[in-house]
Write a protein that holds these residues in place. Structure first.
Motif, short mmCIF file in Angstrom:
data_model
loop_
_atom_site.label_atom_id
_atom_site.label_comp_id
_atom_site.label_asym_id
_atom_site.label_seq_id
_atom_site.Cartn_x
_atom_site.Cartn_y
_atom_site.Cartn_z
N VAL A 1 0.89 -1.33 0.23
CA VAL A 1 0.07 -0.02 0.02
C VAL A 1 0.90 1.17 -0.12
N ILE A 2 0.41 2.24 -0.67
CA ILE A 2 1.16 3.60 -0.71
C ILE A 2 0.01 4.54 -0.41
N LEU A 3 0.07 5.19 0.66
CA LEU A 3 -0.78 6.37 1.17
C LEU A 3 -0.42 7.58 0.71
N ILE A 4 -1.49 8.35 0.09
CA ILE A 4 -1.41 9.75 -0.36
C ILE A 4 -2.11 10.53 0.90
N VAL A 5 -1.27 11.78 1.39
CA VAL A 5 -1.99 12.20 2.41
C VAL A 5 -2.25 13.64 1.95
N ASN A 6 -3.64 14.07 1.83
CA ASN A 6 -4.09 15.23 1.51
C ASN A 6 -3.78 16.40 2.44
N MET A 7 -2.94 17.06 2.11
CA MET A 7 -2.31 18.24 3.01
C MET A 7 -3.28 19.24 3.18
N LYS A 8 -3.91 19.13 4.15
CA LYS A 8 -5.00 19.90 4.97
C LYS A 8 -5.13 19.86 6.13
N LEU A 9 -5.90 20.80 6.97
CA LEU A 9 -6.08 20.73 8.06
C LEU A 9 -7.01 19.37 8.54
N GLY A 10 -6.51 18.62 9.47
CA GLY A 10 -6.83 17.32 9.82
C GLY A 10 -6.20 16.34 9.25
#
Length: 277
Positions: A181-190
């Motif tokens: 698995v490759i995790l994409i982190v949506n860079m936003k508050l939270g």
């Protein structure tokens, strides 16, 4: 054969953009990304098992994300090969399936995946939908089934309102197929909370989350972006292999930047070493 599943902290996190950039990076000569003195390129097959939000074109439901993947994968797959389960409405897939009196299942998705595996590509990249726990819908209740706790029969007709059925999730397919698995982190508050909860759930499912990517999917960057990325680098045990800023449709001179241009730029920022070793 390398097999990767692309998931994200939430929907609209840029899974398709990142997936296309990864495919572009893999299909460039290897000298571009791991300093090997060879011009060999890898074959990459794409798979987006489920998509909701499609356009009917000549009698076929076409998902824009699947179309994008088909433009970069190099195993001569049709859009239907890449995206076998498609719904016109842009709603939760299991709800779209229920409206059409259809069922989604892990077995159904895995059957399609076996066809992709038969291409014998060097890399298979599977793009998820939504976040990690995308529901596929409830498992069918079996009439007069046996309650494992009391060893008594349950009449599903008279107790239908009291019984909560077990659910299947897209993550169950990932477990069956044993994908990295490759995790994409949506860079936003939270994002710190979302990233940690997603990682911990992937780990609890017995799977390997081998890398993460910081993606700024919104035109306005989050406050304290660098600090948040630094925190994630400390909190997540797997390597960060890329950080993508938001790509505008125009460059500084006002010239249009195409989707392919953006993918080419993003692909240059990916460190593939943790994925190919």
């Amino acid at each position: 054969m390398k097999q990767f599943f692309i998931t994200a902290t939430d929907t609209d996190a840029g899974k398709t953009f990142v997936s296309c950039a990864l495919i572009k990076a893999f299909t460039q000569p290897l000298t571009h990304h791991n300093n090997h003195s060879t011009n060999k390129t890898l074959s990459v097959a794409a798979f987006k098992p489920i998509a909701a939000g499609c356009e009917l074109v000549d009698g076929q439901l076409i998902n824009e994300d699947a179309k994008r993947l088909s433009e970069f994968a190099n195993c001569q797959q049709s859009i239907a090969d890449i995206n076998p389960i498609a719904f016109e409405q842009a709603i939760a897939p299991h709800i779209a399936a229920k409206i059409q009196n259809k069922r989604l299942s892990v077995a159904q998705i895995n059957d399609h995946y076996q066809q992709v595996k038969s291409l014998n590509a060097d890399v298979i990249l599977v793009e998820g939908a939504g976040g990690w726990r995308l529901p596929l819908g409830p498992l069918p209740l079996i009439a007069n089934s046996v309650n494992a706790n009391t060893h008594t029969e349950i009449n599903t007709e008279s107790n239908a309102d009291k019984i909560k059925p077990a659910y299947q999730f897209l993550s169950d397919f990932v477990k069956v197929a044993e994908l990295d698995v490759i995790l994409i982190v949506n860079m936003k508050l939270g994002c710190l909370n979302h990233a940690l909860l997603t990682y911990e759930t992937i780990k609890a499912d017995g799977l390997h989350c081998i890398a993460w990517i910081a993606n700024c999917a919104a035109s306005e960057p989050m406050n304290n972006l660098s600090e948040n990325i630094s925190e994630l680098e400390q909190l997540l045990p797997m390597p960060k292999i890329a950080q993508f800023d938001f790509y505008s449709d125009l460059d500084s001179q006002g010239k249009a930047i195409t989707f392919h241009d953006k993918i080419h730029l993003a692909a240059q920022k990916i460190n593939l070493a943790p994925l190919v070793t």
